[in-house]
Structure formats: C-alpha cells, structure tokens
Scaffold this motif. Structure first.
Motif: not given
Lengths: 155, 155
Positions: B92-96, B101-104, B154-155
DNA sequence: ATGAAATCTTGAAACATTCCAGATTACGTG
DNA sequence: CACGTAATCTGGAATGTTTCAAGATTTCAT
C-alpha cells in the motif's frame, strides 16, 4: 460526529465556528439527503433550492465544510470527487468499476479489519487510513459480457 | 509479478502478449529506476532516452501496461496519477499531505493488516482493496509551523 | 517481403478545479 | 439597531491533466 444528524444546519455551522450562509445551510441539508454527491450534482441541487449559486461557491463551501470536519471528501481514482457528511464513524467505500456506484462499507466488519491510525512509518505521522474497495456491482456483473449500460454515477 | 525484476523489458512485453515498441521498452526500463512516477516526469524520461515521444503515447503506453497488469496506477486524491511496476506484492502507500511524497508500505506488517479480497458485499464482487495512508513526512512535520518549503512531488 | 492491425504523432478538446477582481453579506461592536 | 470589517459569493477566465480524432508509421504473422 460532534452533531447528531438532525441538528439544525445553522446550529451545526455555528458550533463549528463557521458563518451561516445560504449556500452552506443548503449544502448541509442536501448532503443529508443525497448520500455521496459530486460537485456538479450538489451545484444543481443548491441552484434548485436557492436560485443562483456560483460554481466557485460550491467549491468554497465544500472546502470549508471539509476543513471543519463536517464533510468528508472521497476521491475515487479517475472520477470526480464526491462528498458526504462526516459522521465520524470512519467507514470505508466500495466502488463499482463499471458504473461508479459508491456504497459505504462499515469499518471492522468480519474479514474487514479497521485500520490503525496515529501510527508512525518512515518517520511519517499518519493521521488517516483511506480504504477503497474496487469491484463490480450486481448490475455490472450481469452486463459484464454484454456491456450495454453506459457507466453512470449513481449513489 | 509474473516476471522477475531483471527480465529484459522486451521479454516481459512479449510474455504479456504485447507488441514490443520503443516507448514501451523505455517505459518499463524507466519505471524500474524511477519508483513512483507521474505521467509528466515519465514523459520527460522517455524523451531524454528516445528523442520525440508524444504525450498521447505516454498515456497509451501506461494504459496498456496497466491493463496488462505489469504496471500499477496510484491516484492519490487531488494529485496527478503515479505509476509503478506491479510486483504483485499488493503493498500500500503512504502519502505526505504536505509535499506529496509517496512511499511504499508493506501489506500485513504489524498493526497493518492485509485486506481480504475476493469478497462479496452489497452484491458486489470485490477484486481489490486499495489503502492509502495520509500523514506528514519528517520534513513537513518540521516545517509545519513555518511553512516555507513549497509542496513538491518527490518520489 | 507483405498486409492488416496495432501503435504513435500532432493538434485540439473535454473536464474538474482554481485563480482573480470586485460586489455582497454576516456578525461583533458601539 | 446602525456600522465597519473581514469573510463570503459572483462572474468570467485560466490552469492542468487527461482524452478524443484523423492520419502516418510500425509491428508481426503469413
């Protein structure tokens, strides 16, 4: 959530520290009836009720209500945003890939675990877990082989 | 997920029954390096690699790869869609909320339960559970009081 | 090597959403 | 209850992502 669903819209607004205006009162009232509405259909409802209402006002009202926590914005991938009254029950949503129909799904029911919030990851402070289930509604399952019914935004 | 991450892009495409074209090969290669990219930055990468590539081609390629299950589309509310290679791990994803910024986030880790799929509700046939965690990344937490850094993808 | 179908190019359009400047309105004060 | 100020709304235009359309090019099976 701070307010019962039958509280006078003006009271709800004042309680949230917001000014009481026609579009806002009408928006709260319509959202109670409409379920999940997109901006366009809410605009139509407001105009039917109040006469002239600018598009900008609709967006402004929804933003204010959302920021105040009275309304929740749902934004399914590839579809215009929808809004619903925020009952504070943190339920999730089930969206039909075929026609866009959107229904509520209670949190923490059966195999559907409610998600922890207020968690930390990658240094992030997480405040919300948004869950959207994707699938096909009964109608679209039926017409899966013979796609005759054009996708429609139902509630 | 049918293919290891180091399989030749052309092989991956053929295995999925797709034609092997420059934009597609380049897209797969870039997606391996880039992580989560939006359409615009992928277009820039493809042009840097191939010369002229139409915007339409970028969208077409991404749609084809997505439909084939090779690529996954992530569409955080209010932001342009991002794409990543589909490793089949259903993370899933975590978005700021601040900078996008998006991280797995791995599925089924600790308090983070993986969601049941293939479930039926309201007569729906559910095939996917999409989870997005919203919060603030370390940087944006720091600048929460003094908002100086403009939101950046950002990534 | 050839042809049909798929794919890409170019240019324009659709769509939700936001920006802007000015008029109007709500509501705490006097 | 009248006033003034800030918040809100109006109207029109703009933005940015995504899609549509028509024709040229390319892929791949024969």
């Amino acid at each position: 959530m701070p307010f019962p669903l039958d509280t006078e819209p003006a009271t709800v607004l004042r309680g949230a520290g917001l000014r009481v205006t026609g579009p806002r009162v009408a928006a709260l009232a319509e959202l109670r009836e409409a379920g999940h509405v997109d901006v366009d259909s809410l605009a139509r409802r407001l105009r039917a009720r109040l006469g002239r209402v600018s598009t900008q006002a609709v967006y402004d009202v929804l933003r204010v209500l959302t920021d105040a926590g009275l309304v929740r914005r749902i934004e399914p991938a590839g579809a215009p945003a929808r809004y619903e009254l925020d009952g504070g029950d943190n339920h999730h949503h089930l969206v039909c890939r075929g026609c866009g129909t959107l229904v509520d799904v209670p949190c923490a029911t059966g195999i559907r675990p409610c998600l922890e919030t207020e968690t930390t990851d990658h240094g992030f402070v997480v405040d919300e877990a948004e869950v959207i289930y994707w699938g096909l509604c009964p109608n679209c399952q039926a017409s899966a082989l013979t796609p005759n019914s054009a996708p429609t935004q139902q509630d």
